[in-house]
Design an enzyme around this catalytic site. Structure first.
Site, PDB file in Angstrom:
ATOM      1  N   GLN A  13     -56.674  69.036  33.680  1.00 53.66           N
ATOM      2  CA  GLN A  13     -56.782  70.284  34.356  1.00 53.66           C
ATOM      3  C   GLN A  13     -57.210  71.469  33.757  1.00 53.66           C
ATOM      4  OE1 GLN A  13     -52.800  71.749  35.366  1.00 53.66           O
ATOM      5  NE2 GLN A  13     -53.848  73.228  37.310  1.00 53.66           N
ATOM      6  N   ASP A  35     -62.078  62.401  25.628  1.00 49.74           N
ATOM      7  CA  ASP A  35     -60.908  61.731  26.629  1.00 49.74           C
ATOM      8  C   ASP A  35     -60.793  60.472  26.566  1.00 49.74           C
ATOM      9  OD1 ASP A  35     -59.592  63.669  29.221  1.00 49.74           O
ATOM     10  OD2 ASP A  35     -59.570  61.259  29.509  1.00 49.74           O
ATOM     11  N   ILE A  36     -59.709  59.895  27.189  1.00 48.94           N
ATOM     12  CA  ILE A  36     -59.309  58.360  27.322  1.00 48.94           C
ATOM     13  C   ILE A  36     -60.231  57.979  28.244  1.00 48.94           C
ATOM     14  CG2 ILE A  36     -57.255  58.672  28.635  1.00 48.94           C
ATOM     15  CD1 ILE A  36     -56.257  56.506  27.131  1.00 48.94           C
ATOM     16  N   ASN A  53     -58.622  57.860  22.622  1.00 50.96           N
ATOM     17  CA  ASN A  53     -57.099  57.586  22.862  1.00 50.96           C
ATOM     18  C   ASN A  53     -56.448  58.228  21.646  1.00 50.96           C
ATOM     19  OD1 ASN A  53     -54.714  56.551  23.177  1.00 50.96           O
ATOM     20  ND2 ASN A  53     -55.242  54.656  23.587  1.00 50.96           N
ATOM     21  N   TYR A 143     -40.560  65.193  29.034  1.00 45.36           N
ATOM     22  CA  TYR A 143     -41.809  66.000  28.768  1.00 45.36           C
ATOM     23  C   TYR A 143     -41.051  67.438  28.033  1.00 45.36           C
ATOM     24  CZ  TYR A 143     -45.540  69.435  29.982  1.00 45.36           C
ATOM     25  OH  TYR A 143     -46.446  70.424  29.730  1.00 45.36           O
ATOM     26  N   LYS A 147     -41.981  68.531  24.108  1.00 43.59           N
ATOM     27  CA  LYS A 147     -42.714  69.866  23.726  1.00 43.59           C
ATOM     28  C   LYS A 147     -41.949  70.800  22.822  1.00 43.59           C
ATOM     29  CE  LYS A 147     -46.748  69.404  26.108  1.00 43.59           C
ATOM     30  NZ  LYS A 147     -47.874  69.575  25.278  1.00 43.59           N
TER      31      LYS A 147
HETATM   32  N1  SER Z   1     -47.142  72.266  34.720  1.00 42.22           N
HETATM   33  C1  SER Z   1     -46.308  71.290  33.979  1.00 42.22           C
HETATM   34  C2  SER Z   1     -45.518  70.650  34.664  1.00 42.22           C
HETATM   35  O1  SER Z   1     -45.097  70.626  35.679  1.00 42.22           O
HETATM   36  C3  SER Z   1     -45.424  72.321  33.312  1.00 42.22           C
HETATM   37  O2  SER Z   1     -45.988  72.419  31.936  1.00 42.22           O
HETATM   38  O3  SER Z   1     -45.235  69.557  33.945  1.00 42.22           O
END
Ligand code: SER
Length: 316
Positions: A13, A35-36, A53, A143, A147
């Site tokens: 994106q 990109d992969i 990758n 996630y 991060k």
């Molecule tokens: N837009 C992302 C998500 O919703 C947040 O960094 O995972």
């Protein structure tokens, strides 16, 4: 110095838009899209491309050796919603990919590295409104804590090895050129596609769920502004809070209705993404970005919605 810019995760994106913007600034040959997956036609036709990758260390090393990039953007990641379905894979990809890029950037003396963080680094005990740069952070998605750990490592590589790493905690990003890749904020892109195609949308988040969001044009501008800022102006080497627009699905739907009066929104029950959204901030305080590199967003809710609908109408 002429730049050689490697963008890893170029099909995603952010990558789709960033590669186009960087090629516009530095020239097509200066920006290697990696990109992969195979590239979309417009990326393939507009400049150099590599299949990469981030978990394939030898191949990635070869790409660094071949191109000797002066700047690297690492955008490949598994986002919040998909990460909860594949937690170990998300951790592995998000962390190991970052280590490979940080290590090769030190080895090949890359001048600047960009790595995206997210509002997902905050958790249920972080302040919900105007969430500050420094506060309690107890993310409870893979996630989110990948991060947060990544931010710590970026700062560590800056302090320990002098690597000029720069990072933004992106809000949910909304753009018309590319689809989001499995996050909790994806509804705010899908809603536009469905509004134009079907005139209705079932939101997986509840009517009143406010989240920090940003129009992609602002996000790309912020990213390039941060990368262009003088190194000594930057006081944050983990990741900068960044604010755009905060709104709920209900407010977004009301704004879309101004353009498509028959548009109807409904709401799903029990979607697992609701709990993720509930653990995140509702709005962000980004005063460090404002102070250090003069950040100001340009889009508000009405201008973002107008621009999304105008552009998306032409391509779907
Ligand atoms: N837009 C992302 C998500 O919703 C947040 O960094 O995972």
């Amino acid at each position: 110095m002429s730049e050689k810019i490697l963008v890893i995760g170029a099909n995603g994106q952010i990558g789709t838009e960033l590669v186009t913007a960087l090629r516009g600034i530095h020239g097509a040959d200066a920006v290697i899209a990696a990109d992969i997956n195979n590239p979309a036609d417009d990326l393939r036709n507009s400049g150099p491309y590599e299949l990469a990758n981030v978990l394939d260390k030898d191949n990635l090393h070869h790409i660094f050796q071949k191109h000797r990039p002066t700047q690297v953007y690492l955008l490949a990641a598994i986002l919040s919603a998909v990460g909860e379905q594949k937690p170990k894979m998300a951790w592995d990809l998000n962390m190991t990919g970052l280590f490979h890029v940080l290590d090769f950037s030190v080895e090949f003396k890359v001048a600047k590295v960009f790595w995206p963080s997210s509002i997902a680094v905050f958790g249920p005990h972080s302040p919900k409104f105007e969430t500050p740069q420094y506060c309690i952070m107890d993310p409870n998605t893979v996630y989110g804590f990948s991060k947060l750990a990544g931010e710590r490592w970026c700062e560590y590589y800056f302090n320990k090895y002098g690597l000029d790493v720069r990072s933004i905690r992106y809000p949910g990003l909304i753009g018309w050129r590319a689809n989001p890749g499995g996050g909790t904020t994806d509804y705010a892109v899908h809603i536009f596609h469905e509004a134009l195609k079907k005139g209705s949308y079932k939101s997986f988040l509840s009517a009143g769920t406010a989240l920090p969001m940003m129009y992609m044009d602002d996000a790309i501008r912020a990213t390039i502004a941060l990368m262009d800022a003088p190194s000594d102006a930057l006081t944050i080497r983990s990741s900068y809070n960044l604010a755009g627009i905060s709104f709920t699905p209900e407010q977004l739907a009301a704004e879309i209705k101004k353009h498509i009066p028959a548009f109807e929104i409904s709401y799903a029950d029990n979607d697992p993404r609701q709990a993720i959204a509930d653990s995140w901030p509702k709005s962000i305080d980004d005063n460090y970005a404002q102070k250090d590199w003069n950040w100001q967003p340009e889009y508000d809710l009405p201008t973002m919605v107008g621009d999304m609908l105008t552009n998306l109408k032409n391509i779907i």
